[in-house]
Write an enzyme that holds these catalytic residues in place. Structure first.
Site, short mmCIF file in Angstrom:
data_model
loop_
_atom_site.label_atom_id
_atom_site.label_comp_id
_atom_site.label_asym_id
_atom_site.label_seq_id
_atom_site.Cartn_x
_atom_site.Cartn_y
_atom_site.Cartn_z
N HIS A 30 6.36 -2.08 4.10
CA HIS A 30 6.62 -3.13 3.00
C HIS A 30 5.54 -3.74 2.26
O HIS A 30 5.56 -3.76 1.06
CB HIS A 30 7.74 -4.00 3.68
N GLU A 31 4.57 -4.20 3.28
CA GLU A 31 3.69 -5.13 2.49
C GLU A 31 2.68 -4.26 1.99
O GLU A 31 2.00 -4.62 0.90
CB GLU A 31 3.25 -6.02 3.65
N HIS A 50 3.61 -4.04 -1.75
CA HIS A 50 3.36 -5.11 -2.61
C HIS A 50 1.90 -4.94 -2.67
O HIS A 50 1.51 -5.25 -3.80
CB HIS A 50 3.79 -6.51 -1.59
#
Length: 504
Positions: free
Chosen positions: A156-157, A160
């Site tokens: 997920h990160e 980003h």
């Protein structure tokens, strides 16, 4: 002596609940002592700062710049391809932002419906469920659970971080944390750069996390479906459900029960080709009336005697001793169609008997027989499980408890040296990765304060309403009410889910 597998309740060990509390108390105490020590305070705080470690009550995080070059390299790799990739992620994020609210609303209505349901309910009744390790998550599954959470958080990160570098936002660092017992990851981005880029660019960055979680869930699903092909040279499927594990003091274990390595073929007359059929058969049994068994008339007439017959609290009838682990009260109707009750040794009565629902189902028997049904408490069932053993397993209890007690796999080894657990480990991990990465995508997409959904909504409104609603305050007011609704919806699901987990 013959006996049946009778269900019993078990509680979570107190040590499971106290262990993390004790660990955090020790960490907090050690942190406080070192920070208050005149001789160690400066060196300790310097060490924390140099290594990127910060400690707070029930929260420890570590941040590093070690991966900055890797993020910079990934964010500048094939710009056009990354533009297309994160544009797809932006479209997915915007759609999922609104779909997630519908999903939460449906989950909330399902939870309210299950609150009024009698007895235990299957695990798959609700789309989203609150997971509490040691309560509705077995201790044996915690390694899968926390590994899947950490990997889902890192992916997920990474989404980003790479998207931010692609949009020329300064990348400060990457880190991981533990909050209470849950691991996670984060990226540190330069906020001023984020505010300077356009709303569409912001959307690409903010939607990248849920997009990567969705892709990770798809990859786990692909591995699950292709696993039989990959493992075909070593394991075969379709011959039944293989028992891999039984819970401690399981009602399904014992000398007359199941054991690891048993191949389950039937649940009553429901054929079991694999794990999916096993769960389907048990769920059907839980919603249908109790199965009856064709028992010879001469046996019923010979054993029939006027004994003590009484009503239970739920209105059902009992005719056997409460202390018996062998006998069960059966009800049947003779020619006069008057309900009669007889106490029989369950295994001897039904082990070779045909199943039935009425007397007409027993007319094919060579010897005159009647359909006798176990007279049990509401929600309780007598279940006959056939496996590759001369003696069937008889289970007495709620069908859902049988699902909880037995772990099975579709994969049977072709060679003796192969371990049963290899496919189970791969399959279980993929299932956790699919569930948790998917759940992380759904939850983070919700327009809720402090989640990705808050920033996704803000950028979306700026990108779509700036020409229609000129005043920024009005756009922010609309966003505030949507966030308020989304936060209330998510909080109500969490509270209701926790209540159901801890009280049912």
């Amino acid at each position: 002596q013959d006996s049946m597998c009778v269900v019993s309740e078990s509680m979570v060990p107190i040590s499971v609940l106290l262990f993390p509390v004790g660990i955090w108390c020790a960490i907090s105490l050690g942190d406080s002592l070192l920070k208050s020590s005149p001789s160690l305070k400066v060196r300790y705080e310097e060490w924390l700062a140099n290594h990127g470690v910060s400690i707070a009550p029930f929260h420890v995080r570590w941040q590093t710049t070690f991966f900055n070059r890797l993020f910079m390299k990934l964010g500048r790799w094939r710009p056009q391809l990354l533009y297309l990739w994160f544009s797809l992620g932006m479209a997915f994020g915007v759609v999922s932002m609104f779909l997630s609210m519908l999903l939460l609303a449906k989950t909330f209505s399902q939870s309210l419906a299950l609150m009024t349901a009698e007895g235990p309910t299957p695990e798959n009744e609700r789309i989203l469920q609150v997971v509490v390790p040691g309560v509705n998550l077995p201790i044996s599954q915690m390694v899968y659970f926390f590994s899947a959470i950490l990997i889902s958080g890192v992916i997920h990160e990474v989404g980003h971080g790479v998207a931010a570098v692609r949009e020329q936002v300064r990348f400060n660092g990457f880190g991981v944390f533990i909050f209470v017992i849950y691991p996670g990851a984060f990226v540190d981005l330069y906020t001023n750069h984020l505010q300077l880029i356009s709303p569409i660019q912001q959307l690409r960055v903010f939607c990248a996390g849920v997009w990567h979680n969705f892709i990770l869930a798809l990859m786990a699903l692909l591995v699950l479906y292709s696993l039989p092909i990959f493992l075909f040279p070593l394991y075969y499927t379709g011959s039944g459900a293989l028992v891999t594990e039984l819970t401690k003091n399981s009602p399904a274990s014992g000398p007359r029960g199941l054991s690891v390595g048993d191949l389950v073929k039937y649940v009553e007359n429901c054929s079991v080709d694999g794990v999916e059929n096993w769960h389907k058969c048990i769920e059907e049994i839980s919603v249908k009336p109790q199965t009856g068994y064709c028992i010879k008339e001469e046996i019923l007439q010979h054993l029939n005697s006027v004994g003590r017959v009484y009503k239970r609290l739920d209105g059902t009838t009992e005719c056997c001793s409460n202390n018996s682990l062998v006998d069960i009260c059966f009800s049947y109707r003779g020619k006069l169609q008057i309900p009669q009750y007889i106490c029989l040794a369950a295994r001897k009565a039904i082990e070779t008997s045909r199943i039935c629902q009425r007397n007409a189902d027993c007319q094919k028997e060579l010897v005159p027989s009647l359909c006798a049904k176990p007279s049990l408490e509401n929600q309780t069932r007598l279940i006959r499980v056939k496996h590759l053993s001369p003696m069937d397993m008889l289970f007495l209890g709620h069908p859902v408890h049988l699902q909880y007690a037995v772990s099975l796999t579709n994969y049977k080894p072709r060679f003796r040296f192969l371990h049963l657990d290899i496919p189970v480990v791969i399959e279980t991990f993929c299932k956790y990765l699919l569930s948790l990465s998917g759940a992380l995508a759904v939850i983070n997409a919700v327009p809720c304060f402090a989640l990705d959904g808050q920033w996704m909504l803000s950028s979306f409104l700026e990108a779509t309403l700036s020409s229609l609603i000129v005043e920024q305050q009005n756009r922010e007011l609309i966003g505030f009410f949507i966030l308020l609704f989304g936060s209330a919806l998510l909080a109500s699901n969490v509270v209701l889910g926790l209540w159901m987990v801890t009280t049912r």
